[in-house]
Design a protein around this motif. Structure first.
Motif, PDB file in Angstrom:
ATOM      1  N   LEU A 111       0.912  -1.228  -0.353  1.00 61.87           N
ATOM      2  CA  LEU A 111       0.101   0.123  -0.117  1.00 61.87           C
ATOM      3  C   LEU A 111       1.183   1.110   0.099  1.00 61.87           C
ATOM      4  O   LEU A 111       1.306   1.096   0.706  1.00 61.87           O
ATOM      5  N   GLU A 112       0.712   1.796  -0.772  1.00 63.03           N
ATOM      6  CA  GLU A 112       1.705   3.004  -1.306  1.00 63.03           C
ATOM      7  C   GLU A 112       2.300   4.106   0.020  1.00 63.03           C
ATOM      8  O   GLU A 112       0.306   4.615   0.545  1.00 63.03           O
ATOM      9  N   HIS A 113       2.351   4.664   0.249  1.00 62.95           N
ATOM     10  CA  HIS A 113       2.512   5.973   1.800  1.00 62.95           C
ATOM     11  C   HIS A 113       2.370   7.021   1.134  1.00 62.95           C
ATOM     12  O   HIS A 113       2.829   7.365   0.217  1.00 62.95           O
ATOM     13  N   MET A 114       0.891   7.565   1.743  1.00 63.12           N
ATOM     14  CA  MET A 114       1.191   8.975   1.001  1.00 63.12           C
ATOM     15  C   MET A 114       0.914   9.794   2.470  1.00 63.12           C
ATOM     16  O   MET A 114       0.204   9.963   3.441  1.00 63.12           O
ATOM     17  N   PRO A 115       1.625  10.662   2.421  1.00 58.97           N
ATOM     18  CA  PRO A 115       1.703  11.846   3.016  1.00 58.97           C
ATOM     19  C   PRO A 115       0.561  12.877   3.439  1.00 58.97           C
ATOM     20  O   PRO A 115      -0.080  13.099   4.401  1.00 58.97           O
ATOM     21  N   ASP A 116       0.093  13.028   2.615  1.00 55.34           N
ATOM     22  CA  ASP A 116      -1.302  13.544   2.407  1.00 55.34           C
ATOM     23  C   ASP A 116      -2.443  12.409   2.377  1.00 55.34           C
ATOM     24  O   ASP A 116      -2.900  11.615   2.045  1.00 55.34           O
ATOM     25  N   LYS A 117      -3.355  12.133   3.437  1.00 57.37           N
ATOM     26  CA  LYS A 117      -3.578  11.338   4.290  1.00 57.37           C
ATOM     27  C   LYS A 117      -5.128  11.877   3.767  1.00 57.37           C
ATOM     28  O   LYS A 117      -5.694  10.582   3.563  1.00 57.37           O
ATOM     29  N   ALA A 118      -5.934  12.418   4.154  1.00 58.33           N
ATOM     30  CA  ALA A 118      -6.689  12.179   2.811  1.00 58.33           C
ATOM     31  C   ALA A 118      -7.396  12.412   1.426  1.00 58.33           C
ATOM     32  O   ALA A 118      -8.163  11.770   1.521  1.00 58.33           O
ATOM     33  N   HIS A 119      -6.063  12.248   0.660  1.00 55.80           N
ATOM     34  CA  HIS A 119      -5.967  11.685  -0.151  1.00 55.80           C
ATOM     35  C   HIS A 119      -5.911  10.429  -0.196  1.00 55.80           C
ATOM     36  O   HIS A 119      -6.622   9.696  -0.909  1.00 55.80           O
ATOM     37  N   ALA A 120      -5.774   9.587   0.576  1.00 54.63           N
ATOM     38  CA  ALA A 120      -5.008   8.071   0.773  1.00 54.63           C
ATOM     39  C   ALA A 120      -6.457   7.582   0.983  1.00 54.63           C
ATOM     40  O   ALA A 120      -6.818   6.757   0.569  1.00 54.63           O
ATOM     41  N   GLN A 121      -7.625   8.425   1.827  1.00 55.01           N
ATOM     42  CA  GLN A 121      -9.187   7.853   2.755  1.00 55.01           C
ATOM     43  C   GLN A 121      -9.308   7.360   1.055  1.00 55.01           C
ATOM     44  O   GLN A 121     -10.025   7.023   1.039  1.00 55.01           O
ATOM     45  N   GLN A 122      -9.044   9.070   0.588  1.00 53.82           N
ATOM     46  CA  GLN A 122     -10.394   9.173  -0.541  1.00 53.82           C
ATOM     47  C   GLN A 122      -9.682   7.663  -1.875  1.00 53.82           C
ATOM     48  O   GLN A 122     -11.667   7.577  -2.569  1.00 53.82           O
ATOM     49  N   LEU A 123      -8.807   8.002  -1.738  1.00 55.75           N
ATOM     50  CA  LEU A 123      -7.982   6.676  -3.036  1.00 55.75           C
ATOM     51  C   LEU A 123      -8.810   5.604  -2.554  1.00 55.75           C
ATOM     52  O   LEU A 123      -9.434   4.492  -3.297  1.00 55.75           O
ATOM     53  N   LYS A 124      -8.736   5.474  -0.914  1.00 54.61           N
ATOM     54  CA  LYS A 124      -9.745   3.758  -0.738  1.00 54.61           C
ATOM     55  C   LYS A 124     -10.796   3.838  -0.979  1.00 54.61           C
ATOM     56  O   LYS A 124     -11.690   2.570  -1.155  1.00 54.61           O
ATOM     57  N   GLU A 125     -11.941   4.483  -0.573  1.00 54.15           N
ATOM     58  CA  GLU A 125     -12.428   4.825  -0.966  1.00 54.15           C
ATOM     59  C   GLU A 125     -13.472   4.592  -2.551  1.00 54.15           C
ATOM     60  O   GLU A 125     -14.226   3.718  -2.726  1.00 54.15           O
ATOM     61  N   ALA A 126     -12.241   5.545  -3.247  1.00 58.63           N
ATOM     62  CA  ALA A 126     -12.767   4.845  -4.878  1.00 58.63           C
ATOM     63  C   ALA A 126     -12.708   3.325  -5.142  1.00 58.63           C
ATOM     64  O   ALA A 126     -13.696   3.013  -5.661  1.00 58.63           O
ATOM     65  N   PHE A 127     -11.194   2.877  -5.033  1.00 58.12           N
ATOM     66  CA  PHE A 127     -11.054   1.424  -5.024  1.00 58.12           C
ATOM     67  C   PHE A 127     -11.848   1.202  -4.621  1.00 58.12           C
ATOM     68  O   PHE A 127     -12.442   0.073  -4.940  1.00 58.12           O
ATOM     69  N   LEU A 128     -12.531   1.035  -3.294  1.00 59.65           N
ATOM     70  CA  LEU A 128     -13.801  -0.203  -2.662  1.00 59.65           C
ATOM     71  C   LEU A 128     -15.149   0.028  -3.115  1.00 59.65           C
ATOM     72  O   LEU A 128     -15.854  -0.861  -4.156  1.00 59.65           O
ATOM     73  N   ARG A 129     -14.894   1.205  -3.478  1.00 57.96           N
ATOM     74  CA  ARG A 129     -16.500   1.818  -4.132  1.00 57.96           C
ATOM     75  C   ARG A 129     -16.735   1.225  -6.550  1.00 57.96           C
ATOM     76  O   ARG A 129     -17.519  -0.117  -6.571  1.00 57.96           O
ATOM     77  N   VAL A 130     -15.221   0.871  -6.380  1.00 54.08           N
ATOM     78  CA  VAL A 130     -14.569   0.191  -7.619  1.00 54.08           C
ATOM     79  C   VAL A 130     -15.098  -1.126  -7.784  1.00 54.08           C
ATOM     80  O   VAL A 130     -15.807  -2.374  -8.711  1.00 54.08           O
ATOM     81  N   VAL A 131     -14.170  -1.905  -6.615  1.00 55.02           N
ATOM     82  CA  VAL A 131     -14.581  -3.077  -6.258  1.00 55.02           C
ATOM     83  C   VAL A 131     -15.765  -3.524  -5.900  1.00 55.02           C
ATOM     84  O   VAL A 131     -16.189  -4.644  -6.552  1.00 55.02           O
ATOM     85  N   MET A 132     -15.993  -3.027  -4.803  1.00 56.83           N
ATOM     86  CA  MET A 132     -18.217  -3.265  -5.304  1.00 56.83           C
ATOM     87  C   MET A 132     -18.951  -3.435  -6.336  1.00 56.83           C
ATOM     88  O   MET A 132     -20.003  -4.274  -6.837  1.00 56.83           O
ATOM     89  N   ALA A 133     -18.654  -2.572  -7.014  1.00 51.90           N
ATOM     90  CA  ALA A 133     -19.374  -2.535  -8.450  1.00 51.90           C
ATOM     91  C   ALA A 133     -18.779  -3.725  -9.065  1.00 51.90           C
ATOM     92  O   ALA A 133     -19.936  -4.458 -10.283  1.00 51.90           O
ATOM     93  N   GLY A 134     -17.656  -4.391  -9.293  1.00 48.53           N
ATOM     94  CA  GLY A 134     -17.184  -5.327  -9.985  1.00 48.53           C
ATOM     95  C   GLY A 134     -18.036  -6.597  -9.224  1.00 48.53           C
ATOM     96  O   GLY A 134     -18.426  -7.458  -9.889  1.00 48.53           O
ATOM     97  N   THR A 135     -17.661  -6.496  -8.094  1.00 47.84           N
ATOM     98  CA  THR A 135     -17.798  -7.769  -7.471  1.00 47.84           C
ATOM     99  C   THR A 135     -19.928  -7.799  -7.746  1.00 47.84           C
ATOM    100  O   THR A 135     -20.381  -8.687  -7.866  1.00 47.84           O
ATOM    101  N   LEU A 136     -20.377  -6.240  -7.216  1.00 51.42           N
ATOM    102  CA  LEU A 136     -22.446  -6.502  -7.693  1.00 51.42           C
ATOM    103  C   LEU A 136     -22.520  -7.386  -9.220  1.00 51.42           C
ATOM    104  O   LEU A 136     -23.023  -7.946  -9.364  1.00 51.42           O
ATOM    105  N   ALA A 137     -20.864  -6.782 -10.615  1.00 48.52           N
ATOM    106  CA  ALA A 137     -21.486  -7.263 -11.768  1.00 48.52           C
ATOM    107  C   ALA A 137     -21.529  -8.796 -11.750  1.00 48.52           C
ATOM    108  O   ALA A 137     -22.109  -9.579 -12.412  1.00 48.52           O
TER     109      ALA A 137
END
Length: 541
Positions: A111-137
């Protein structure tokens, strides 16, 4: 003439954006891999007991690896000029081979360490939403081959947004603001229109442009483009555009799940299902049932990857969240709340304060230990050797008094101390015996409850009135630890009940002295999951 100039300026801006994005991508890894993916995929590819389909399933769970793998196999190095483009992970793995997949996985970061924790959290949410879309499909498909194609198609629909979120976070934030409404009370606009205003080109165009540079097959390039809002009014069975609309439904449903309070979700999903029911030939209630199954798969995924999701965050709505009301399974009444018992599943609620200096040392030691275990798992090994490395790493990283591994006794439904390090290890090992089966009406002690519920638990002060009565007699008399950590090892098996394999225990000499920050806890869970992988490889379970 003015229109021509405007169009020319727009094209120039689009090319500048694309060129800038490609430069950023050349200076970073393709995508940050989800934590634990490297170890998990390497263990699968090295195991003689896991089949090709299991490996494919593991890869499909990881957005970063799926993107990079499909990009790689469609290059001239792997695909013959006269062969068809490769758009499924199964064919990709068959072509590259297990060793190639292992090497590819090792090229990604945990997991790439990012000093900008807010950005890291946004990416985590984006990845989870993408995986959820694929899983639902995939959950909406009845045939396995269709499910894999649907997963990848729904995933690649998000290629443009993911690229912007990762490489152009400021632009992504501006696009998000425009979708909520512009300044001075301007009405909200679509994400695609907002992207054109901010970037000079839409997210669909950006995703297709990058996809072509990656030599993705036409079937995937077609999935990247949203077909629009006008859903066909005829069944699409057997037609190639069915996967496009399935990707649309899955992504819309994932977005609804992310942004809707649970109490309001059912009618939203019903309305969405009604729009797509005819072309996708869905039975009534099928979308909501698929969403429930997808949530469970997402929860298993985040557990396996040691991925913590802040309580109450939108991303938590994508998981099958449940709360332990008492550590007593099905044999007793409701009992006190987890808070009253001092049980803490994760540090996100602030109950586990961080100590930056100690956390830094712990992270370094844990990271090295994880690498050591990974090295051991790549060749022939003895199970005790792996457990020894894990326990020693925890002992040093947490500066513990002692660390213990309990193993399930095959002759009885109980955990027995087997391997201990630190002060008085022999006494500690002989004292531990945690029963896993209880008579009706009998209340399991805290240790048994933690294992049966599979809840990582930190007890900050064992003398607290809500905790002390839950401790077994043998612990109070022979162990007497004021603060301790419990991490169960639970094997999840398809179509069978979960199996409790063991328990890792660590303690210190002063109450409230064992503290964990989020990163430390995540690395500890990676170590625990490596122990489960070792069991799988050693026993073929």
């Amino acid at each position: 003439m003015a229109d021509s100039t405007t169009e020319s300026n727009a094209l120039r801006e689009a090319h500048l954006t694309l060129d800038y994005l490609l430069r950023r991508m050349r200076h970073k890894s393709d995508f940050p891999a989800l934590s634990g993916a490297v170890t998990r995929v390497q263990a699968l590819s090295d195991s003689e007991t896991e089949n090709l389909q299991t490996l494919c399933d593991g890869i499909l769970q990881d957005v970063a690896l799926t993107h990079k793998l499909l990009r790689l196999v469609n290059t001239a190095r792997y695909r013959r000029a006269d062969s068809d483009p490769i758009s499924t992970v199964s064919r990709a793995v068959s072509l590259i081979g297990l060793a190639g997949v292992r090497n590819l996985a090792l090229s990604l970061m945990l997991l790439e360490h990012m000093p900008d924790k807010a950005h890291a959290q946004q990416l985590k949410e984006a990845f989870l939403r993408v995986v959820m879309a694929g899983t639902l499909a995939s959950e909406l498909c009845t045939r396995r081959d269709d499910a894999e194609a649907a997963f990848v198609g729904a995933l690649f629909r998000n290629l443009g947004p993911l690229l912007v979120a990762y490489y152009l976070p400021d632009d992504a934030e501006q696009i998000g603001q425009l979708t909520q409404g512009g300044p001075d009370g301007q009405p909200p606009i679509s994400e695609e229109a907002a992207a054109r205003r901010v970037l000079g080109l839409g997210l669909n165009q950006l995703g297709v442009s990058v996809g072509r540079l990656w030599s993705l097959p036409d079937a995937l390039l077609a999935c990247i483009v949203d077909p629009g809002d006008t859903v066909p009014n005829l069944p699409l069975a057997g037609r190639p555009d069915r996967v496009w609309w399935l990707a649309s439904l899955a992504n819309e449903a994932a977005e609804v799940m992310l942004k809707t309070e649970p109490v309001d979700l059912a009618p939203r999903l019903q309305a969405l299902e009604a729009r797509f029911q005819v072309p996708l030939e869905m039975a009534s209630g099928e979308l909501q049932a698929a969403a429930g199954r997808a949530r469970r798969r997402m929860s298993e995924l985040t557990d396996a990857l040691n991925m913590t999701v802040p309580g109450g965050s939108p991303a938590e709505r994508l998981l099958d969240v449940w709360y332990v009301d008492a550590p007593q399974g099905e044999v007793g009444g409701p009992g006190p709340t987890p808070e009253a018992l001092g049980l803490t599943e994760s540090p996100d609620d602030g109950a586990l304060p961080a100590r930056p200096t100690e956390a830094h040392d712990a992270v370094s030691i844990l990271g090295s230990g994880i690498q050591d275990v990974t090295s051991v798992l790549t060749g022939p090994f003895q199970l005790q050797e792996v457990l020894q490395v894990i326990l020693e790493t925890m002992l040093r990283a947490l500066d513990c008094r002692r660390v213990l591994f309990c193993l399930r006794d095959p002759r009885a439904a109980a955990l027995q101390g087997r391997l201990a390090l630190g002060e008085g290890g022999d006494v500690l090992r002989n004292a531990f015996r945690v029963p896993l089966v209880h008579a009706r009406g009998e209340t399991p002690d805290l240790f048994a409850a933690v294992c049966l519920r599979n809840v990582d638990t930190l007890i900050a002060d064992a003398s607290a009135p809500a905790v002390a009565p839950r401790l077994p007699t043998w612990f109070r008399e022979r162990v007497q630890a004021p603060t301790f950590l419990l991490m169960p090892l639970v094997l999840k098996r398809a179509g069978q009940p979960d199996a409790v394999l063991g328990l890792i225990y660590a303690d210190k000499t002063e109450a409230n002295s064992l503290v964990l920050d989020e990163q430390t806890l995540s690395l500890l869970r990676t170590l625990r999951n490596q122990a489960i992988m070792a069991f799988r490889q050693a026993t073929g379970m």
